[in-house]
Motif scaffolding. Structure first.
Motif, PDB file in Angstrom:
ATOM      1  N   UNK A   1      -2.894   1.963  -4.128  1.00  0.00           N
ATOM      2  CA  UNK A   1      -2.366   3.320  -4.294  1.00  0.00           C
ATOM      3  C   UNK A   1      -3.372   4.332  -3.747  1.00  0.00           C
ATOM      4  N   UNK A   2      -2.956   5.017  -2.683  1.00  0.00           N
ATOM      5  CA  UNK A   2      -3.803   6.023  -2.045  1.00  0.00           C
ATOM      6  C   UNK A   2      -3.342   7.401  -2.476  1.00  0.00           C
ATOM      7  N   UNK A   3      -4.225   8.106  -3.176  1.00  0.00           N
ATOM      8  CA  UNK A   3      -3.936   9.476  -3.607  1.00  0.00           C
ATOM      9  C   UNK A   3      -4.945  10.411  -2.942  1.00  0.00           C
ATOM     10  N   UNK A   4      -4.676  11.715  -2.917  1.00  0.00           N
ATOM     11  CA  UNK A   4      -5.584  12.631  -2.225  1.00  0.00           C
ATOM     12  C   UNK A   4      -7.048  12.513  -2.650  1.00  0.00           C
ATOM     13  N   UNK A   5      -7.289  12.168  -3.912  1.00  0.00           N
ATOM     14  CA  UNK A   5      -8.674  12.112  -4.370  1.00  0.00           C
ATOM     15  C   UNK A   5      -9.179  10.746  -4.754  1.00  0.00           C
ATOM     16  N   UNK A   6      -8.360   9.700  -4.561  1.00  0.00           N
ATOM     17  CA  UNK A   6      -8.809   8.395  -5.045  1.00  0.00           C
ATOM     18  C   UNK A   6      -8.079   7.246  -4.369  1.00  0.00           C
TER      19      UNK A   6
ATOM     20  N   UNK B   1       0.853  -1.184   0.000  1.00  0.00           N
ATOM     21  CA  UNK B   1       0.000   0.000   0.000  1.00  0.00           C
ATOM     22  C   UNK B   1       0.888   1.232   0.000  1.00  0.00           C
ATOM     23  N   UNK B   2       0.682   2.110  -0.969  1.00  0.00           N
ATOM     24  CA  UNK B   2       1.499   3.310  -1.119  1.00  0.00           C
ATOM     25  C   UNK B   2       0.606   4.535  -1.052  1.00  0.00           C
ATOM     26  N   UNK B   3       1.045   5.537  -0.270  1.00  0.00           N
ATOM     27  CA  UNK B   3       0.294   6.785  -0.158  1.00  0.00           C
ATOM     28  C   UNK B   3       1.079   7.914  -0.799  1.00  0.00           C
ATOM     29  N   UNK B   4       0.387   8.722  -1.630  1.00  0.00           N
ATOM     30  CA  UNK B   4       1.033   9.808  -2.362  1.00  0.00           C
ATOM     31  C   UNK B   4       0.403  11.145  -1.980  1.00  0.00           C
TER      32      UNK B   4
END
Length: 548
Positions: A303-308, A222-225
């Motif tokens: 993949x965790x992005x600010x909007x998705x 799990x990766x957060x950006x």
């Protein structure tokens, strides 16, 4: 077999007796259907029941000669297909043929070199490179059931105890299965073969080293950006200490983003709504773990992005399933693993996982998931958006009042997030075909939750204005759904004021929100009726009033 329950689907098909008798007999079609069942899980074809009927016509009799002819012709027209016809007598005294097709251990085909596979209630042709995929992926060769060559001493007793306890507490497991001993449960769920573990058994009840030795046990990252695309955090499950069953809970509990929520206005009050619905996330994780090809290495990425939130799984979709039919197609890649997850109440019944995701997202005012298929991976993206309170109220009120079915909720949710869709657009959004649209609409028209404008292919479906008003979704007035006679009057007045106008100029003046195709059709009708005169051709056409 109960004929009322024998609907066409993954393992059943119903055909008229004319398919195998008389001058209209179509043996090649029957051969193709037999091939598609043999390349899937096997199945049954009921011959002698007409479309729309639940039983054969009274007085229908099946001769032994016909049974022999069916067996002979299928054998002559197919390769690696075992078909066994039998005569069955119905309650009304009529007879029909039940043609039993076994799942083939080899790739089945017609004698003229055609390949098919059963997907939901359709036989899909397989061509080109997909024939090789058929040989690799087809259920006749199951990675799960292969002997791992690891003895039962490699079972982790604590993992086994948790698993059998879960089986015995599940409401989906039959009482007769719950009464089995631990050893019998292992055999029932194909976790052992003789004295050894199957690959599935090594994956689910084996020790850490046992899972590691498989070489294809799932690894999840799990990766957060941040907004700039920089990686700001990482979680990894790469030590094989947990089985796929345990991974779902571990992942959900470890990532704090899954616990975040928004507050949305609900009249005088504010309501807390999760940023990501737990059921949706769990369903997507389970899909990634259950339907991945375990003959192919590759990590699962979250993949965790600010909007998705994006989940990337190695491998492609199962053969016959595409981004255009995922709501309707049904085909398991790992049948025994899916059976375990289903019986443990961790996943929905076959073919309904994405239905559930669509239902939950649309009911909460969120957009549908975005599915992309690459050469060696599949990604699913769900948006982290503040839910639309109006859509949420609309869906909750409609469902509470009428107890909508899942398909009705999905259709109503799609329409509620649009300004209305013509029939072709709605069919595309629902990933179905024109003939199945009525089953998706269900009672929505009858209950006056959805209205129609226009006719035939131009029929537009939209949520009832009263329902929108009650949900606080009135919005600004738009000409997008203007009625044809009002549009014609508007065009006549505009062209009268501004003669020799092009279609683009008319469109800009009367309202750019009006679909251009609708305006073009209106202009043609007015020219045909003599109300307007068209000067020039194609892009250079201009319009003026007919009496000038």
């Amino acid at each position: 077999m109960d004929l009322k329950a024998s609907v066409e689907g993954q393992t059943h098909d119903i055909k008229s007796i004319r398919l195998v008798s008389g001058k209209s007999a179509d043996w090649k079609e029957l051969a193709c259907t037999c091939v598609c069942f043999a390349n899937s899980r096997g199945g049954q074809i009921l011959l002698g029941i007409e479309d729309g009927e639940s039983s054969p016509p009274e007085g229908q009799r099946i001769s032994d000669a016909l049974l022999e002819r069916i067996s002979k012709r299928v054998g002559e027209l197919t390769i690696h297909v075992n078909a066994f016809p039998e005569k069955v007598c119905c309650e009304n005294g009529a007879e029909y043929v039940r043609l039993n097709i076994s799942r083939s251990q080899n790739v089945a085909s017609t004698t003229d070199g055609r390949f098919f596979i059963r997907v939901s209630d359709q036989c899909m042709p397989i061509t080109g490179d997909n024939v090789l995929r058929l040989a690799e992926e087809r259920p006749g060769w199951a990675w799960e059931l292969v002997d791992s060559q690891l003895g039962k001493k490699h079972i982790d007793p604590l993992v086994l105890k948790r698993l059998v306890t879960s089986f015995r507490h599940s409401e989906r497991v039959r009482p007769s299965v719950k009464e089995k001993s631990d050893a019998e449960l292992l055999e029932h769920y194909s976790l052992v073969i003789g004295r050894n573990l199957t690959n599935l058994g090594a994956l689910l009840v084996g020790s850490t080293n046992t899972r590691r030795s498989l070489g294809v046990a799932p690894i999840v990252q799990a990766l957060k950006f941040d907004d700039a695309g920089n990686k700001v955090n990482k979680w990894a499950w790469d030590d094989h200490t947990q089985s796929p069953i345990e991974l779902v809970e571990a992942i959900w509990g470890a990532i704090p983003d899954f616990k975040e929520s928004y507050e949305v206005s609900e009249g005088l009050y504010r309501k807390s709504v999760p940023a990501y619905d737990e059921k949706v996330v769990r369903e997507l994780l389970i899909n990634a773990l259950v339907h991945r090809p375990y003959t192919q290495k590759g990590d699962i990425y979250i993949n965790l992005r600010p909007g998705s939130l994006e989940i990337v799984n190695p491998g492609t979709l199962p053969l016959g399933v595409t981004t255009r039919n995922i709501l309707n197609a049904s085909r398991r890649r790992n049948e025994e693993l899916a059976r375990v997850f289903h019986d443990l109440e961790l996943m929905e019944r076959e073919g309904s996982g994405y239905d559930l995701v669509y239902d939950l997202l649309l009911s909460r005012g969120r957009p549908i998931p975005e599915l992309k298929v690459g050469q060696d991976r599949v990604s699913v993206t769900i948006r982290r958006l503040v839910p639309n309170p109006g859509v949420m109220r609309l869906m909750q009120d409609a469902d509470a009042r009428h107890q909508l079915t899942q398909r009705e909720r999905i259709t109503l949710g799609v329409l509620a997030q649009s300004d209305g869709l013509i029939a072709g657009e709605l069919v595309e959004r629902l990933e179905t075909d024109q003939g199945s649209l009525s089953s998706w609409l269900g009672r929505l028209l009858e209950l006056e939750l959805v209205e129609t404008r226009g006719r035939t292919k131009g029929t537009r479906y939209l949520v009832s204005p009263e329902l929108l008003r009650d949900s606080g979704m009135t919005g600004a007035t738009s000409l997008k759904h203007i009625e044809p006679h009002r549009l014609a009057a508007l065009v006549r007045e505009d062209v009268g004021r501004y003669p020799d106008s092009r279609i683009g100029e008319i469109h800009e003046r009367i309202g750019s929100e009006i679909p251009r195709s609708q305006l073009r059709k209106c202009l043609k009708n007015l020219v045909d009726a003599g109300d307007l005169v068209m000067i020039g051709e194609r892009a250079g056409s201009r319009y003026r009033a007919g009496d000038t």
